[in-house]
Design an enzyme around this catalytic site. Structure first.
Site, PDB file in Angstrom:
ATOM      1  N   GLY A 158      -0.653  16.967   9.679  1.00 43.52           N
ATOM      2  CA  GLY A 158       0.295  16.505  10.691  1.00 43.52           C
ATOM      3  C   GLY A 158       0.590  15.030  10.495  1.00 43.52           C
ATOM      4  N   TYR A 181       0.119  22.846  27.049  1.00 40.10           N
ATOM      5  CA  TYR A 181      -0.457  21.779  26.234  1.00 40.10           C
ATOM      6  C   TYR A 181      -1.825  21.374  26.800  1.00 40.10           C
ATOM      7  CZ  TYR A 181      -0.878  17.047  24.252  1.00 40.10           C
ATOM      8  OH  TYR A 181      -1.314  15.918  23.617  1.00 40.10           O
TER       9      TYR A 181
HETATM   10  N1  SER Z   1       1.792  11.795  25.260  1.00 42.75           N
HETATM   11  C1  SER Z   1       1.361  13.135  25.509  1.00 42.75           C
HETATM   12  C2  SER Z   1       2.406  13.901  26.213  1.00 42.75           C
HETATM   13  O1  SER Z   1       3.133  13.279  26.980  1.00 42.75           O
HETATM   14  C3  SER Z   1       0.111  13.113  26.327  1.00 42.75           C
HETATM   15  O2  SER Z   1      -0.943  13.495  25.527  1.00 42.75           O
HETATM   16  O3  SER Z   1       2.504  15.074  26.050  1.00 42.75           O
END
Ligand code: SER
Length: 318
Positions: A9, A143
């Site tokens: 990545g 996520y």
């Molecule tokens: N910067 C990330 C997001 O906003 C947080 O881990 O998804």
């Protein structure tokens, strides 16, 4: 023994800068950048690159066999905002990508693995201020719960197989070299680009949405400090809380105005990212990282705004 470092990545916001820093420390040939997409210019021209798809375990197996890495950084992920648009893909990539790498790290005796977690592991019932390392965690984004499950797997592979896997719960990371990857904290990068291009910005988060953030140089320094720390100092094998600075869109806009008095900001109604931000902490207690590997951030909001505007002015095609 010289290190052989595989970064999966490598084209992303963090990968781009980590590859450059690690090549500076270990030598260009020792750091293999890999990504599913064509390499970014800086990566292509500064050392070895391989195509890698974390969902294709045979492809990854071949990479591990060919390079015999001593360290692996797995940065491929789908972030919070994009994850809500593609929930099953986000789960598949974030979870199976990690499991593939953990398995291969055990099989090939990789000495150390780094995997990023996030403030997104916290949820609406986690304490909002100085969110502690251990508390209620009820993330409600794909996520967030893929990262929370991933933390559990990291701790499990350390306990069951002795794998030296290390992790940080990154706050929103602000940088200018590569584009951010579809997160809820991305407004704090877009604001600088739009200020310089058009003099105005519509924030997708409301004026008073306070979130934990960090300038990229601090994030890279934290990552390398954690990876360099003696194994016996690492008391957390899930993922470390890490704090930089907390601010709101309104406070950041004030900083931009100090440099550009004509700058104006407006705020969108009903952006789906607002609910994600509202479920996250406003500030983080990172006392364990301070104790275990001497963590201290260097950038405050003034240094962050100065650095972003100065560098973007020189690089943006306006
Ligand atoms: N910067 C990330 C997001 O906003 C947080 O881990 O998804």
């Amino acid at each position: 023994m010289s290190e052989k470092i595989l970064i999966i990545g490598a084209n992303g916001q963090i990968g781009t800068e980590l590859v450059t820093t690690l090549r500076g420390i270990h030598g260009a040939e020792q750091v293999i950048a890999s990504d599913i997409n064509n390499p970014a210019y800086a990566i292509r021209h500064s050392g070895p690159f391989e195509f890698a798809n974390v969902l294709d375990k045979d492809n990854l197996h071949h990479l591990f066999q060919k390079h015999q890495p001593t360290q692996v950084y797995l940065l491929a992920a789908i972030l919070s905002a994009t994850g809500e648009q593609k929930p099953k893909l986000a789960w598949d990539l974030n979870m199976n990508g990690l499991l593939h790498v953990l398995d291969l790290a055990v099989e090939f005796n990789v000495a150390k693995v780094f995997w990023p977690s996030s403030i997104a592991v916290f949820g609406p019932n986690s304490p909002k201020q100085n969110t502690p390392q251990y508390c209620v965690m009820d993330p409600n984004t794909v996520y967030g719960f893929s990262k929370l499950a991933g933390e559990r797997w990291c701790e499990y592979y350390h306990a069951k197989y002795g794998l030296d896997v290390r992790s940080i719960r990154y706050p929103g990371i602000i940088s200018w070299k590569a584009a951010p990857g579809g997160g809820t904290t991305d407004y704090a990068i877009h604001i600088f680009h739009e200020a310089l291009k058009t003099g105005t910005y519509e924030s997708f988060l409301s004026a008073n949405t306070m979130l934990p953030m960090m300038y990229m140089d601090d994030a890279i320094r934290a990552t390398i400090s954690l990876m360099d720390a003696p194994a016996e100092n690492i008391s957390i094998r899930s993922s470390y809380n890490l704090a930089g600075i907390s601010f709101t869109p309104e406070q950041l806009a004030e900083k931009v105005k100090e440099h550009m008095p004509e700058f104006t900001i407006t705020y969108a109604d009903n952006d789906p990212r607002q609910a994600i931000a509202d479920s996250w902490p406003q500030s983080i207690d990172d006392s364990t990282a301070q104790r275990d590997w001497n963590w201290q951030p260097e950038y405050d909001i003034n240094a962050l705004a100065d650095t972003m505007l100065k560098n973007l002015k020189n690089t943006l095609v306006l």
